[in-house]
Design an enzyme around this catalytic site. Structure first.
Site, PDB file in Angstrom:
ATOM      1  N   ARG A  47       0.829  -1.235   0.000  1.00  7.99           N
ATOM      2  CA  ARG A  47       0.000   0.000   0.000  1.00  7.99           C
ATOM      3  C   ARG A  47       0.854   1.273   0.000  1.00  7.99           C
ATOM      4  O   ARG A  47       0.547   2.252   0.688  1.00  7.99           O
ATOM      5  CB  ARG A  47      -0.960   0.037   1.200  1.00  7.99           C
ATOM      6  CG  ARG A  47      -1.881  -1.122   1.295  1.00  7.99           C
ATOM      7  CD  ARG A  47      -2.837  -1.238   0.105  1.00  7.99           C
ATOM      8  NE  ARG A  47      -3.530  -2.486   0.171  1.00  7.99           N
ATOM      9  CZ  ARG A  47      -3.086  -3.610  -0.420  1.00  7.99           C
ATOM     10  NH1 ARG A  47      -1.990  -3.606  -1.157  1.00  7.99           N
ATOM     11  NH2 ARG A  47      -3.758  -4.730  -0.307  1.00  7.99           N
ATOM     12  N   SER A  93     -10.052  -0.309   4.252  1.00  6.56           N
ATOM     13  CA  SER A  93      -9.275  -0.627   5.453  1.00  6.56           C
ATOM     14  C   SER A  93      -8.623   0.638   6.007  1.00  6.56           C
ATOM     15  O   SER A  93      -7.958   1.363   5.273  1.00  6.56           O
ATOM     16  CB  SER A  93      -8.176  -1.639   5.124  1.00  6.56           C
ATOM     17  OG  SER A  93      -8.770  -2.858   4.790  1.00  6.56           O
ATOM     18  N   GLU A 145      -3.490   3.113   6.946  1.00 10.07           N
ATOM     19  CA  GLU A 145      -3.411   2.947   5.483  1.00 10.07           C
ATOM     20  C   GLU A 145      -4.005   4.194   4.817  1.00 10.07           C
ATOM     21  O   GLU A 145      -3.492   4.672   3.818  1.00 10.07           O
ATOM     22  CB  GLU A 145      -4.197   1.699   5.044  1.00 10.07           C
ATOM     23  CG  GLU A 145      -4.218   1.548   3.527  1.00 10.07           C
ATOM     24  CD  GLU A 145      -4.964   0.304   3.045  1.00 10.07           C
ATOM     25  OE1 GLU A 145      -4.852  -0.759   3.671  1.00 10.07           O
ATOM     26  OE2 GLU A 145      -5.651   0.422   2.015  1.00 10.07           O
TER      27      GLU A 145
HETATM   28  C1  LIG Z   1     -15.148  -0.192   0.112  1.00  9.13           C
HETATM   29  C2  LIG Z   1     -13.680  -0.012  -0.148  1.00  9.13           C
HETATM   30  C3  LIG Z   1     -12.904  -1.112  -0.436  1.00  9.13           C
HETATM   31  C4  LIG Z   1     -11.510  -0.956  -0.666  1.00  9.13           C
HETATM   32  N1  LIG Z   1     -10.774  -2.071  -0.951  1.00  9.13           N
HETATM   33  C5  LIG Z   1      -9.453  -1.931  -1.197  1.00  9.13           C
HETATM   34  C6  LIG Z   1      -8.659  -3.075  -1.513  1.00  9.13           C
HETATM   35  O1  LIG Z   1      -9.135  -4.197  -1.602  1.00  9.13           O
HETATM   36  N2  LIG Z   1      -7.342  -2.883  -1.746  1.00  9.13           N
HETATM   37  C7  LIG Z   1      -6.766  -1.641  -1.693  1.00  9.13           C
HETATM   38  O2  LIG Z   1      -5.548  -1.531  -1.929  1.00  9.13           O
HETATM   39  N3  LIG Z   1      -7.502  -0.548  -1.389  1.00  9.13           N
HETATM   40  C8  LIG Z   1      -8.815  -0.654  -1.148  1.00  9.13           C
HETATM   41  N4  LIG Z   1      -9.562   0.453  -0.847  1.00  9.13           N
HETATM   42  C9  LIG Z   1      -8.907   1.779  -0.727  1.00  9.13           C
HETATM   43  C10 LIG Z   1      -8.873   2.607  -2.019  1.00  9.13           C
HETATM   44  O3  LIG Z   1      -9.979   2.299  -2.859  1.00  9.13           O
HETATM   45  C11 LIG Z   1      -7.580   2.409  -2.803  1.00  9.13           C
HETATM   46  O4  LIG Z   1      -6.458   2.801  -2.057  1.00  9.13           O
HETATM   47  C12 LIG Z   1      -7.618   3.211  -4.107  1.00  9.13           C
HETATM   48  O5  LIG Z   1      -6.594   2.769  -4.923  1.00  9.13           O
HETATM   49  C13 LIG Z   1      -7.481   4.717  -3.898  1.00  9.13           C
HETATM   50  O6  LIG Z   1      -7.731   5.346  -5.138  1.00  9.13           O
HETATM   51  P1  LIG Z   1      -8.394   6.799  -5.198  1.00  9.13           P
HETATM   52  O7  LIG Z   1      -8.436   7.220  -6.616  1.00  9.13           O
HETATM   53  O8  LIG Z   1      -9.667   6.823  -4.480  1.00  9.13           O
HETATM   54  O9  LIG Z   1      -7.287   7.621  -4.420  1.00  9.13           O
HETATM   55  P2  LIG Z   1      -7.538   8.735  -3.305  1.00  9.13           P
HETATM   56  O10 LIG Z   1      -8.175   8.097  -2.132  1.00  9.13           O
HETATM   57  O11 LIG Z   1      -8.224   9.889  -3.908  1.00  9.13           O
HETATM   58  O12 LIG Z   1      -6.041   9.125  -2.944  1.00  9.13           O
HETATM   59  C14 LIG Z   1      -5.217   8.194  -2.298  1.00  9.13           C
HETATM   60  C15 LIG Z   1      -3.770   8.711  -2.372  1.00  9.13           C
HETATM   61  O13 LIG Z   1      -3.358   8.715  -3.735  1.00  9.13           O
HETATM   62  C16 LIG Z   1      -2.946  10.023  -4.126  1.00  9.13           C
HETATM   63  N5  LIG Z   1      -3.399  10.238  -5.513  1.00  9.13           N
HETATM   64  C17 LIG Z   1      -4.645   9.999  -6.021  1.00  9.13           C
HETATM   65  N6  LIG Z   1      -4.668  10.290  -7.330  1.00  9.13           N
HETATM   66  C18 LIG Z   1      -3.432  10.752  -7.664  1.00  9.13           C
HETATM   67  C19 LIG Z   1      -2.824  11.221  -8.846  1.00  9.13           C
HETATM   68  N7  LIG Z   1      -3.481  11.290 -10.023  1.00  9.13           N
HETATM   69  N8  LIG Z   1      -1.513  11.617  -8.805  1.00  9.13           N
HETATM   70  C20 LIG Z   1      -0.812  11.550  -7.648  1.00  9.13           C
HETATM   71  N9  LIG Z   1      -1.332  11.127  -6.473  1.00  9.13           N
HETATM   72  C21 LIG Z   1      -2.623  10.717  -6.489  1.00  9.13           C
HETATM   73  C22 LIG Z   1      -3.615  10.983  -3.158  1.00  9.13           C
HETATM   74  O14 LIG Z   1      -2.873  12.186  -3.028  1.00  9.13           O
HETATM   75  C23 LIG Z   1      -3.616  10.147  -1.869  1.00  9.13           C
HETATM   76  O15 LIG Z   1      -2.384  10.274  -1.221  1.00  9.13           O
HETATM   77  C24 LIG Z   1     -10.934   0.336  -0.613  1.00  9.13           C
HETATM   78  C25 LIG Z   1     -11.740   1.447  -0.334  1.00  9.13           C
HETATM   79  C26 LIG Z   1     -13.102   1.274  -0.104  1.00  9.13           C
HETATM   80  C27 LIG Z   1     -13.953   2.488   0.170  1.00  9.13           C
END
Ligand SMILES: Cc1cc2nc3c(=O)[nH]c(=O)nc-3n(C[C@H](O)[C@H](O)[C@H](O)COP(=O)(O)OP(=O)(O)OC[C@H]3O[C@@H](n4cnc5c(N)ncnc54)[C@H](O)[C@@H]3O)c2cc1C
Length: 305
Positions: free
Chosen positions: A176, A225, A296
């Site tokens: 992560r 998580s 996380e």
């Molecule tokens: C119901 C649920 C289930 C989930 N299951 C999992 C799972 O199984 N496995 C897992 O790993 N995660 C899981 N997650 C967490 C999350 O979905 C992941 O970490 C996902 O990859 C985050 O993507 P996001 O676009 O929402 O990023 P954000 O939450 O918007 O950002 C996360 C981080 O990434 C950075 N970021 C985002 N976009 C960019 C960009 N374009 N350039 C630079 N930095 C950027 C942000 O600054 C921040 O630090 C889950 C979340 C939920 C709500």
């Protein structure tokens, strides 16, 4: 704090610019105060201009994807939040397994389209509700697969708007976590996947999706998580559960009874209540197991709380 001159930004962009924007609307948790400014650039040219402007004017900047791993303070964020989720959506999937995806593409959409073409290696990521950019930055993973497994290269912009290419050898991926600098924005990425048997891939995808539905409280808003698993033997959810905290609630924030590493928003949860639950879980797990849980999720805007 530097005041953002919205009119100045408006004069250099045609993208969507929202002032005093509630972050409730941009996070899966459904909590968070106002961001001074929330910006969705129409293209890379104006994104570069805005980055030049924010850098030159010392304006705090945060990049967000779909906000599925972020907890924003009830007091909001003093600065500009930039998202590519609505506008950077190109996705090209070649038959040989090469995928070029803009950062704003939803990971689920990439998985569905690629697996339909018999491309193997990402099916267990179905149901991760992030963008490709956020998934790569976080090195999202599920059921033993991580998005970095098939990563080839990526285009980023640095804080001054200069393009940078990162090849696989330039990036360190851990659990992560990635070594992409937090002040650079991921624009697009290339992955090199393998071809596989469509039926097996679809079966694996379905299995991953079912496991998720069985084990996660998907009816409620959350950020997935909360803590990283300290090790394979003792996942964070198990430790929190064994500390007697399943169902523990403050206001509308609750440690899920279905999966103790999820905090759910039962309606009108506040960030401050979620933070209290986080601290209680950390303290109780440490008291009982002498294990320090690490977050996380990413916290935003808590510097002044
Ligand atoms: C119901 C649920 C289930 C989930 N299951 C999992 C799972 O199984 N496995 C897992 O790993 N995660 C899981 N997650 C967490 C999350 O979905 C992941 O970490 C996902 O990859 C985050 O993507 P996001 O676009 O929402 O990023 P954000 O939450 O918007 O950002 C996360 C981080 O990434 C950075 N970021 C985002 N976009 C960019 C960009 N374009 N350039 C630079 N930095 C950027 C942000 O600054 C921040 O630090 C889950 C979340 C939920 C709500």
């Amino acid at each position: 704090m530097i005041k953002i001159d919205i009119q100045n930004i408006k004069s250099i962009t045609t993208g969507l610019l929202l002032e005093n924007e509630p972050m409730i609307n941009h996070t899966t948790f459904g909590v968070g105060g106002l961001a001074d400014c929330y910006f969705m650039p129409s293209d890379i040219i104006e994104l570069k201009e805005v980055l030049k402007y924010t850098y030159a004017n010392n304006i705090r900047t945060f990049f967000i994807g779909s906000g599925s791993n972020v907890l924003v303070s009830d007091n909001g964020y003093d600065g500009i939040i930039i998202s590519l989720k609505k506008t950077f959506k190109n996705l090209e999937i070649l038959d040989n397994g090469t995928i070029t995806s803009d950062s704003g593409v939803m990971l689920g959409s990439m998985v569905k389209k690629a697996t339909k073409k018999g491309i193997e290696g990402m099916e267990s990521l179905i149901g991760v509700p992030g963008t490709v950019g956020g998934a790569l930055y976080m090195n999202a993973g599920a059921y033993k697969h991580e998005i970095s497994n098939y990563f080839h290269s990526a285009l980023l912009l640095d804080k001054t708007g200069i393009e940078k290419i990162y090849k696989k050898k330039d990036v360190k991926f851990d659990y992560r976590n990635s070594s992409f600098p937090e002040d650079e924005i991921l624009i697009k990425a290339i992955f090199q996947y393998k071809k596989g048997d469509i039926e097996t891939i679809s079966k694996n995808k379905k299995e991953a999706s079912n496991k998720r539905k069985m084990s996660q409280p998907l009816k409620y808003r959350s950020a997935g998580s909360i803590f990283k698993n300290p090790n394979k033997k003792f996942p964070a959810g198990y430790l929190i559960d064994q500390s007697g905290l399943k169902g523990f609630r403050i206001g509308d924030a609750e440690i899920s009874t279905k999966h103790a590493n999820f905090i759910i928003n039962r309606g009108k949860a506040k960030s401050k209540d979620i933070i209290k639950l986080i601290n209680i879980a950390k303290n109780e797990v440490f008291k009982k197991f002498k294990i320090e849980l690490k977050l996380e999720i990413k916290l935003l805007g808590f510097e002044y709380d």
